[in-house]
Write a protein that holds these residues in place. Sequence first.
Motif, PDB file in Angstrom:
ATOM      1  N   GLU A 111       0.823  -1.210   0.000  1.00 45.59           N
ATOM      2  CA  GLU A 111       0.000   0.000   0.000  1.00 45.59           C
ATOM      3  C   GLU A 111       0.857   1.261   0.000  1.00 45.59           C
ATOM      4  O   GLU A 111       0.496   2.279  -0.604  1.00 45.59           O
ATOM      5  N   SER A 211       2.780 -13.315  -0.956  1.00 47.09           N
ATOM      6  CA  SER A 211       1.803 -13.711   0.059  1.00 47.09           C
ATOM      7  C   SER A 211       2.193 -13.158   1.433  1.00 47.09           C
ATOM      8  O   SER A 211       1.339 -12.701   2.202  1.00 47.09           O
ATOM      9  N   ASP A 213       3.955 -10.410   1.974  1.00 48.61           N
ATOM     10  CA  ASP A 213       3.659  -8.971   1.927  1.00 48.61           C
ATOM     11  C   ASP A 213       2.189  -8.712   2.260  1.00 48.61           C
ATOM     12  O   ASP A 213       1.855  -7.814   3.039  1.00 48.61           O
ATOM     13  N   LYS A 214       1.310  -9.499   1.645  1.00 41.68           N
ATOM     14  CA  LYS A 214      -0.126  -9.303   1.836  1.00 41.68           C
ATOM     15  C   LYS A 214      -0.525  -9.580   3.282  1.00 41.68           C
ATOM     16  O   LYS A 214      -1.282  -8.801   3.887  1.00 41.68           O
ATOM     17  N   ARG A 215       0.006 -10.652   3.863  1.00 47.39           N
ATOM     18  CA  ARG A 215      -0.349 -11.002   5.243  1.00 47.39           C
ATOM     19  C   ARG A 215       0.164  -9.956   6.227  1.00 47.39           C
ATOM     20  O   ARG A 215      -0.539  -9.567   7.166  1.00 47.39           O
ATOM     21  N   GLU A 217       0.727  -6.842   5.614  1.00 55.80           N
ATOM     22  CA  GLU A 217      -0.064  -5.628   5.428  1.00 55.80           C
ATOM     23  C   GLU A 217      -1.406  -5.752   6.148  1.00 55.80           C
ATOM     24  O   GLU A 217      -1.881  -4.792   6.780  1.00 55.80           O
ATOM     25  N   GLU A 218      -2.022  -6.924   6.067  1.00 54.69           N
ATOM     26  CA  GLU A 218      -3.294  -7.156   6.760  1.00 54.69           C
ATOM     27  C   GLU A 218      -3.120  -7.041   8.264  1.00 54.69           C
ATOM     28  O   GLU A 218      -3.974  -6.473   8.965  1.00 54.69           O
TER      29      GLU A 218
END
Length: 228
Positions: A111, A211, A213-215, A217-218
């Motif tokens: 983001e 994956s 990175d996404k986790r 960020e969440e």
Amino acid sequence: MLNKISGNILRKKLINDDLFDIINENIRPMNELMAYYRCAIMEVETKFKVLNEEFSLQYDRNPIEGIKTRLKSKEGIVRKLNRKDLPFSLKSIEENIKDVAGVRVICSFPEDIYMLADCLLSQDDIKLIEKKDYIKNPKKSGYRSLHLIIEVPIFLKNEKKRMKVEVQLRTIAMDFWASLEHKLRYKKNINPEEAEIIGKELLECSEISASLDKRMEEIRNRIDKRLE
């Protein structure tokens, strides 16, 4: 086979000889042009540092983990012009070689990449020339990064010049993967079968890092919501 090797060696020597002559004949104007690109790098780097400082003050966080800069070598410029079958001139360099000056911004989260890119491009002295989103559309190898070619003004003693700079924005994981992929993929003496296996493993590693990175960020977003 021997003739092919001899031909490659001769061609390389001719390119090196031509490069030596070209640089010597144009040394002063070339040095001036490279100085302008260094100034452009400093301008863009400063813009990102200011944005990072602003976010630190307003939101108590730093979206930028690090900034790396790179100026393409004179030899690299000449070789790229040669590959593109373009003439060697300062005008040709400025018009056709978009990555002489490079700034790489390492972010914590995906983001942050898009937020920083939007902030940079919203500044009225920045002009977007080209945008390639290898995060939403990764390369076949698994490479991920957001690439921007921008024009930024530099202010000299008696004039203002607009210079092109390539900006790459990546997360820590993307940068780690890209650095290792480059080192591993370009090792010599790897047979085609092994290279294919390595390519598949690198692609898998890229998907794992994306994956992650996404986790992460969440998790960051969940923490931020709890603190509101």
